[in-house]
Design a protein around this motif. Structure first.
Motif, PDB file in Angstrom:
ATOM      1  N   MET A  39       0.829  -1.202   0.000  1.00 55.25           N
ATOM      2  CA  MET A  39       0.000   0.000   0.000  1.00 55.25           C
ATOM      3  C   MET A  39       0.862   1.250   0.000  1.00 55.25           C
ATOM      4  O   MET A  39       0.558   2.222  -0.703  1.00 55.25           O
ATOM      5  N   LEU A  40       1.959   1.229   0.771  1.00 55.93           N
ATOM      6  CA  LEU A  40       2.842   2.402   0.782  1.00 55.93           C
ATOM      7  C   LEU A  40       3.445   2.635  -0.597  1.00 55.93           C
ATOM      8  O   LEU A  40       3.590   3.772  -1.052  1.00 55.93           O
ATOM      9  N   ILE A  45       3.823   5.584  -5.917  1.00 62.95           N
ATOM     10  CA  ILE A  45       3.622   5.710  -7.363  1.00 62.95           C
ATOM     11  C   ILE A  45       2.738   6.918  -7.669  1.00 62.95           C
ATOM     12  O   ILE A  45       3.017   7.709  -8.569  1.00 62.95           O
ATOM     13  N   ASN A  46       1.696   7.087  -6.845  1.00 64.60           N
ATOM     14  CA  ASN A  46       0.811   8.234  -7.026  1.00 64.60           C
ATOM     15  C   ASN A  46       1.552   9.550  -6.862  1.00 64.60           C
ATOM     16  O   ASN A  46       1.425  10.459  -7.667  1.00 64.60           O
ATOM     17  N   PHE A  47       2.357   9.628  -5.796  1.00 65.77           N
ATOM     18  CA  PHE A  47       3.095  10.864  -5.523  1.00 65.77           C
ATOM     19  C   PHE A  47       4.017  11.214  -6.676  1.00 65.77           C
ATOM     20  O   PHE A  47       4.054  12.358  -7.152  1.00 65.77           O
ATOM     21  N   VAL A  48       4.769  10.219  -7.158  1.00 66.65           N
ATOM     22  CA  VAL A  48       5.740  10.513  -8.212  1.00 66.65           C
ATOM     23  C   VAL A  48       5.039  10.845  -9.511  1.00 66.65           C
ATOM     24  O   VAL A  48       5.470  11.733 -10.259  1.00 66.65           O
ATOM     25  N   ALA A  49       3.915  10.168  -9.797  1.00 70.76           N
ATOM     26  CA  ALA A  49       3.178  10.465 -11.027  1.00 70.76           C
ATOM     27  C   ALA A  49       2.661  11.896 -11.005  1.00 70.76           C
ATOM     28  O   ALA A  49       2.793  12.633 -11.994  1.00 70.76           O
ATOM     29  N   PHE A  50       2.120  12.326  -9.866  1.00 73.78           N
ATOM     30  CA  PHE A  50       1.622  13.700  -9.804  1.00 73.78           C
ATOM     31  C   PHE A  50       2.762  14.710  -9.775  1.00 73.78           C
ATOM     32  O   PHE A  50       2.616  15.828 -10.283  1.00 73.78           O
ATOM     33  N   SER A  51       3.878  14.323  -9.185  1.00 76.99           N
ATOM     34  CA  SER A  51       5.033  15.209  -9.190  1.00 76.99           C
ATOM     35  C   SER A  51       5.518  15.466 -10.611  1.00 76.99           C
ATOM     36  O   SER A  51       5.892  16.589 -10.966  1.00 76.99           O
ATOM     37  N   VAL A  61       9.645  14.731  -2.700  1.00 79.71           N
ATOM     38  CA  VAL A  61      10.092  14.885  -1.313  1.00 79.71           C
ATOM     39  C   VAL A  61       9.170  14.114  -0.376  1.00 79.71           C
ATOM     40  O   VAL A  61       9.620  13.494   0.592  1.00 79.71           O
ATOM     41  N   PHE A  62       7.882  14.108  -0.710  1.00 79.07           N
ATOM     42  CA  PHE A  62       6.964  13.372   0.156  1.00 79.07           C
ATOM     43  C   PHE A  62       7.181  11.872   0.053  1.00 79.07           C
ATOM     44  O   PHE A  62       6.982  11.147   1.033  1.00 79.07           O
ATOM     45  N   VAL A  63       7.588  11.401  -1.117  1.00 78.65           N
ATOM     46  CA  VAL A  63       7.951   9.988  -1.210  1.00 78.65           C
ATOM     47  C   VAL A  63       9.115   9.680  -0.272  1.00 78.65           C
ATOM     48  O   VAL A  63       9.163   8.635   0.372  1.00 78.65           O
ATOM     49  N   PHE A  64      10.019  10.635  -0.180  1.00 80.31           N
ATOM     50  CA  PHE A  64      11.142  10.502   0.752  1.00 80.31           C
ATOM     51  C   PHE A  64      10.633  10.310   2.186  1.00 80.31           C
ATOM     52  O   PHE A  64      11.075   9.415   2.911  1.00 80.31           O
ATOM     53  N   PHE A  65       9.667  11.137   2.581  1.00 75.34           N
ATOM     54  CA  PHE A  65       9.127  11.003   3.941  1.00 75.34           C
ATOM     55  C   PHE A  65       8.359   9.706   4.113  1.00 75.34           C
ATOM     56  O   PHE A  65       8.409   9.077   5.181  1.00 75.34           O
ATOM     57  N   ALA A  66       7.644   9.306   3.074  1.00 75.08           N
ATOM     58  CA  ALA A  66       6.919   8.034   3.159  1.00 75.08           C
ATOM     59  C   ALA A  66       7.890   6.882   3.341  1.00 75.08           C
ATOM     60  O   ALA A  66       7.614   5.923   4.068  1.00 75.08           O
ATOM     61  N   LEU A  67       9.045   7.000   2.708  1.00 72.13           N
ATOM     62  CA  LEU A  67      10.086   5.981   2.857  1.00 72.13           C
ATOM     63  C   LEU A  67      10.578   5.931   4.300  1.00 72.13           C
ATOM     64  O   LEU A  67      10.771   4.848   4.863  1.00 72.13           O
TER      65      LEU A  67
END
Lengths: 101, 185
Positions: A39-40, A45-51, A61-67
């Motif tokens: 799920m994460l 994938i959503n974050f990077v696609a919209f980025s 950057v938010f993918v970074f925090f999710a990581l």
């Protein structure tokens, strides 16, 4: 020739639903944590696609925090699993029903 | 050409994520999750997020998944043969969600969502050719405070994991309780 954003949304939706199904139907706690990772990754994938779509680096950057949160979740979750396995010598989810209704 | 790459990555991601849920043995689940991480990293490369692709492989495939495999090997779990009895609830929740997502996206895919990206972009600066430099500058200027909070989250998680997983001092080794039968007295 760019790929429409809705393709990425469908892909991440399918992966997210797979993760939900895995959390609900698996009985092994480790497999449940793996489904949470699914799920994460769907949200990533959503974050990077919209980025890429909005030409804004905030998504990456938010993918970074999710990581970061995923790493913390894995560390704490696996520690809990080890503690559970030490006290009950089982990691079947159906044997831990103390907090269930 | 980009559609070809996207199709390959999407098919592999969906197939391996279904395998993660469907396979009985946790080791096989973790290994198919590894394949999925690599394909997600490839998808990130096609989305001009090269730094995140590298981080995805290093952190997810290199650290997190190794931790999973480590715990699976430590616990030496027997594979469970049955799914949870909750699978009816899972189907009841997820089938309507899936249908709803398909309806929504098929309605929106043709008209609005396929518009050109430049029309939707809020005329910000283009993503720099050096992705790592740009992410670093964004991370340490706009997102400096969340970055510090993330470090705090990692510190708390580290301490919590150590406290949760360590044995109490003087606690007998519960992994082999029959070795010292006198210890229970």
């Amino acid at each position: 020739m760019t790929i429409p954003i809705s393709y990425y949304l469908i892909l991440s939706g399918v992966v997210f639903l797979t993760g939900i199904v895995g959390v609900l139907i698996r009985r092994n706690i480790i497999a449940i944590l793996l489904s949470v990772e699914l799920m994460l990754n769907a949200t990533n994938i959503n974050f990077v696609a919209f980025s890429d779509y909005f030409r804004d680096l905030g998504g990456q950057v938010f993918v970074f925090f999710a990581l970061t949160v995923a790493a913390a979740e894995v560390a704490v979750g696996l520690a809990i699993i080890i503690a559970l396995h030490r006290s009950r010598s089982s990691i079947n989810i159906e044997e831990f029903n103390l907090l269930k209704w | 050409m980009s559609h070809l790459f996207f199709g390959y990555f999407a098919v592999m991601i969906v197939a391996t994520s279904i395998l993660v849920v469907a396979l009985k043995n946790p080791v096989y689940s973790a290994l198919s999750l590894l394949v999925m991480f690599f394909h997600v990293a490839g998808l990130f490369v096609t989305l001009h997020a090269e730094f995140l692709a590298a981080v995805q492989i290093i952190v997810y495939a290199g650290a997190i998944l190794v931790l999973y495999l480590f715990v699976v090997m430590i616990l030496n779990v027997k594979q469970d043969d049955r799914y949870h009895s909750q699978w009816r609830i899972a189907g009841f929740v997820c089938v309507p969600l899936l249908i709803e997502a398909m309806v929504l996206l098929s309605g929106g895919a043709g008209s609005r969502a396929t518009g050109t990206r430049a029309a939707h972009a809020p005329s910000a600066e283009a993503i720099a050719p050096d992705n790592t430099l740009a992410i670093g500058q964004t991370l340490f200027s706009t997102y400096l405070f969340p970055f510090e909070v993330a470090s705090l989250v990692l510190l708390v998680a580290m301490i919590g994991a150590i406290v949760l997983a360590k044995r109490e001092i003087g606690e007998p080794d519960s992994a082999s309780p029959m070795v010292h039968p006198k210890g229970a007295e």
